[in-house]
Design an enzyme around this catalytic site. Structure first.
Site, PDB file in Angstrom:
ATOM      1  N   CYS A 118       0.917  -1.125  -0.037  1.00 39.03           N
ATOM      2  CA  CYS A 118      -0.083   0.133  -0.091  1.00 39.03           C
ATOM      3  C   CYS A 118       0.884   1.225  -0.108  1.00 39.03           C
ATOM      4  CB  CYS A 118      -0.817  -0.074   1.448  1.00 39.03           C
ATOM      5  SG  CYS A 118      -2.368  -1.295   1.339  1.00 39.03           S
ATOM      6  N   ILE A 125      12.891   0.796   4.577  1.00 36.44           N
ATOM      7  CA  ILE A 125      13.098  -0.300   5.135  1.00 36.44           C
ATOM      8  C   ILE A 125      14.738  -0.010   5.526  1.00 36.44           C
ATOM      9  CG2 ILE A 125      11.620  -1.991   3.949  1.00 36.44           C
ATOM     10  CD1 ILE A 125      14.033  -2.646   2.053  1.00 36.44           C
ATOM     11  N   ILE A 329       1.970   7.658  13.456  1.00 37.08           N
ATOM     12  CA  ILE A 329       2.892   6.599  12.800  1.00 37.08           C
ATOM     13  C   ILE A 329       3.177   6.706  10.964  1.00 37.08           C
ATOM     14  CG2 ILE A 329       3.067   3.991  12.529  1.00 37.08           C
ATOM     15  CD1 ILE A 329       2.888   4.761  15.490  1.00 37.08           C
TER      16      ILE A 329
END
Length: 419
Positions: A118, A125, A329
């Protein structure tokens, strides 16, 4: 090109029972983790979603025998071979990055396409890579389409995550189970899915302590054996149905649920004024409008889940005053706002906060930009007057097992069409 859409004629009361699926965010990590086993693994309680099918086909690309039958997966790694994983499959889901940690742990090297999923704004990462490097991996990112990880040997390390990340915590665990010595992950994520993955690895013989706390210790072992394992229920699917039931539920009973895992949402729904009855493995919800306005701020577990700020938003149009939703977040996770505006919603978002005022929703053509935005639009469609048509439903099917059938069984006027 023809595509499937979901259509909803709003205003129908929901009544009945729903069995919650196994946790998507556990399954997408545990399936890659099976390749660490020497021998056979049997998983029970898997969600029947497209992400699971994609990951099973990635296992098959490594010459692993994998039999998926409904909620059950049997895996035999006896003939496993290391191979580059193709970009076209990997880019369709973000959780394919767990193949990196698992393959690094098993083979000490892997070549893998860059992960998709998404689009929620920046989701780097870098914390995963930091962990892999600390364990001794060298990483080649010179290609635009794939990443190469190689380690002469994996050695335990002390890794402090710069930010709390479920993905990085799990991925480092996967890579560290065979590393020599002890690995410590500090500032680790505490989510139930992290605990679930750790429990699965331990069922195969891994030595892991502290999962569910901010400090996880992994003592490397030579070999992991096969095992049988039952995945926990999906707290986000459960929470999404709780929101739909609070919107239109005469009486909706949710089975296969861990009430503690949805506590932050339960408390917020009770603040709104929803009638909630909690038992051991089930929750009963009855709509009690008009609702009181509330403010919501997403936090890492056990706080209010970022994955539930979109599904709860339509309820806030049914309140007596303005509500505020802040996502700490993923501050960019507000693509649903524009779609709700098409339905007549009085909602605005700026810099990670949405301001939501009481509104009457009308059916419209809307676009599911991501998985949880899709759940939000379904809830909005259940409330709205007239017919809502949701496009880009592939995102919804990535995370919700048979959602159209479940809602139909509860009494919703919902169907799919090809347009």
């Amino acid at each position: 090109m023809a595509q499937e859409v979901i259509k909803i004629r709003g205003g129908q009361a929901l009544k009945g029972e729903v069995e919650i699926s196994g946790a998507k965010n556990s399954a997408v990590a545990i399936i890659p983790a099976t390749l660490l086993a020497q021998g056979q693994v049997k998983l029970e309680g898997l969600p029947q979603i497209s992400d699971v099918e994609t990951l099973v086909s990635l296992l098959e690309d490594l010459n692993i025998e994998a039999r998926l039958n409904g909620k059950q997966l049997e895996v035999d790694t006896t003939q496993i071979e290391n191979a580059p994983l193709p970009n076209n499959k990997v880019e369709s889901l973000r959780a394919s990055y767990y193949m990196m940690g698992a393959m690094l742990g098993r083979f000490k090297k892997c070549v893998i396409g860059l992960p998709g999923g998404c689009p929620l704004g920046p989701r780097p990462i870098d914390q995963h890579i930091k962990g892999f490097k600390a364990l001794g991996a060298e990483i080649d990112e010179s290609s635009n389409t794939s990443m190469k990880l190689v380690a002469k040997e994996l050695r335990g390390a002390h890794i402090f995550l710069d930010m709390v990340s479920v993905g990085a915590t799990i991925n480092i665990m996967l890579a560290a189970v065979h590393a020599k010595g002890q690995t410590v992950i500090d500032n680790a994520a505490k989510e139930p899915e992290v605990v679930d993955v750790a429990n699965f690895l331990m069922s195969m013989g891994a030595d892991i302590r502290g999962a569910g706390t901010t400090s996880i210790k992994i003592n490397g072992v030579e070999e992991l054996k096969g095992s049988e394992y039952q995945i926990i229920p999906d707290r986000i699917e459960a929470g999404s149905y709780m929101c739909m039931a609070a919107a239109m539920g005469e009486e909706v009973i949710l089975h296969n649920i861990v009430p503690k895992h949805v506590e932050a949402l339960t408390v917020k729904l009770q603040e709104l004024g929803v009638d909630i009855e909690i038992e051991d493995e089930k929750i009963i919800i009855r709509k009690q409008t008009p609702y009181k306005n509330v403010d919501i701020k997403t936090l890492v577990y056990p706080g209010f889940a970022t994955d539930l700020q979109q599904p709860i938003t339509p309820l806030l149009f049914m309140t007596e005053g303005p509500s505020f939703v802040t996502d700490t977040i993923y501050p960019a996770r507000f693509k649903h706002v524009e779609e709700l505006q098409r339905m007549g919603a009085n909602i605005k978002s700026d810099e990670g906060t949405a301001v939501i005022k009481p509104s009457t929703l009308n059916g419209a053509e809307v676009y599911a930009s991501d998985l949880r935005a899709g759940a939000c639009l379904i809830t909005a469609g259940l409330i709205a007057e007239g017919v809502t048509t949701i496009f880009n439903v592939k995102h919804i099917y990535r995370g919700y097992t048979n959602i159209v059938e479940h809602l139909k069984a509860l009494g919703a006027d919902i169907w799919t069409e090809t347009v």
